[in-house]
Scaffold this active site. Structure first.
Site, PDB file in Angstrom:
ATOM      1  N   HIS A 116       0.845  -1.189   0.000  1.00 42.88           N
ATOM      2  CA  HIS A 116       0.000   0.000   0.000  1.00 42.88           C
ATOM      3  C   HIS A 116       0.883   1.244   0.000  1.00 42.88           C
ATOM      4  CE1 HIS A 116      -4.060  -1.710   1.564  1.00 42.88           C
ATOM      5  NE2 HIS A 116      -3.422  -2.601   0.818  1.00 42.88           N
TER       6      HIS A 116
ATOM      7  N   GLU B 259       0.781   4.086   1.631  1.00 41.52           N
ATOM      8  CA  GLU B 259       1.185   4.616   2.937  1.00 41.52           C
ATOM      9  C   GLU B 259       2.285   3.772   3.568  1.00 41.52           C
ATOM     10  OE1 GLU B 259      -3.248   5.543   2.418  1.00 41.52           O
ATOM     11  OE2 GLU B 259      -1.887   3.897   1.949  1.00 41.52           O
TER      12      GLU B 259
ATOM     13  N   CYS C  88      -6.329   2.753   5.124  1.00 42.83           N
ATOM     14  CA  CYS C  88      -7.016   1.547   5.586  1.00 42.83           C
ATOM     15  C   CYS C  88      -6.478   1.167   6.967  1.00 42.83           C
ATOM     16  CB  CYS C  88      -6.789   0.417   4.584  1.00 42.83           C
ATOM     17  SG  CYS C  88      -5.130  -0.303   4.667  1.00 42.83           S
TER      18      CYS C  88
ATOM     19  N   CYS D 143      -2.646   0.396   7.012  1.00 44.13           N
ATOM     20  CA  CYS D 143      -1.821   1.599   6.881  1.00 44.13           C
ATOM     21  C   CYS D 143      -1.920   2.464   8.130  1.00 44.13           C
ATOM     22  CB  CYS D 143      -2.242   2.382   5.649  1.00 44.13           C
ATOM     23  SG  CYS D 143      -1.911   1.476   4.119  1.00 44.13           S
TER      24      CYS D 143
END
Length: 156
Positions: free
Chosen positions: A52, A54, A82, A85
């Site tokens: 992801h 992040e 999310c 993250c």
């Protein structure tokens, strides 16, 4: 630069990432007005569910600072982080988080059907009632790693 400028940059990064086959997310970590970490969603390009934006930005920022403490940094994300993250942001004690698009906006306004949306509320369920049940089995040695950590990191 303003918060809006940094967020505009993450949105532009996310758009470019989609054009390259990546997911519609990007993030940067900023310290003292400089980007020290950046990332775009590479989940499908790398076949890595943890890739992801992040997480990648936080990893790079921590490597840049040679520290897991990002308390004097700001995380800017094109989309609301999310739970995974967010967990990384909490672990790195990032100072602030700004995001351009909320989960609800992405779902309704942009028509992006987040396949993980169910997990945002699933975490509020009792562990044994979650979509993927969490089953706690106590073992005699379960605390050993933490006791060893404390022993090795004891401050005099």
């Amino acid at each position: 630069m303003t918060h809006e400028n940094w967020l505009t940059k993450t949105v532009e990064m996310a758009v470019e990432n989609v054009k390259k086959g990546g997911g519609p997310f990007a993030a940067i970590v900023v310290k003292d007005g400089k980007i020290i970490g950046s990332g775009t969603n590479l989940v499908h390009l790398q076949n890595d569910p943890s890739a992801h934006a992040e997480l990648l930005a936080i990893r790079e920022a921590c490597a840049t600072l040679e520290s897991v403490d990002l308390s004097d940094c700001v995380l800017y994300a094109s989309g609301e982080p999310c739970p995974m993250c967010l967990g990384a942001a909490y672990w790195s004690t990032v100072g602030e988080i700004y995001y351009a698009c909320s989960k609800a906006e992405a779902d309704s306004g942009a028509g992006y059907a987040n396949p993980l949306a169910r997990y945002f509320t699933d975490q509020n369920e009792d562990p044994d009632k979650r979509e993927v049940p969490f089953i706690h089995i106590k073992t005699e040695s379960a605390l050993s790693p933490f006791q060893e950590w404390n022993r090795l990191h004891k401050t005099p």
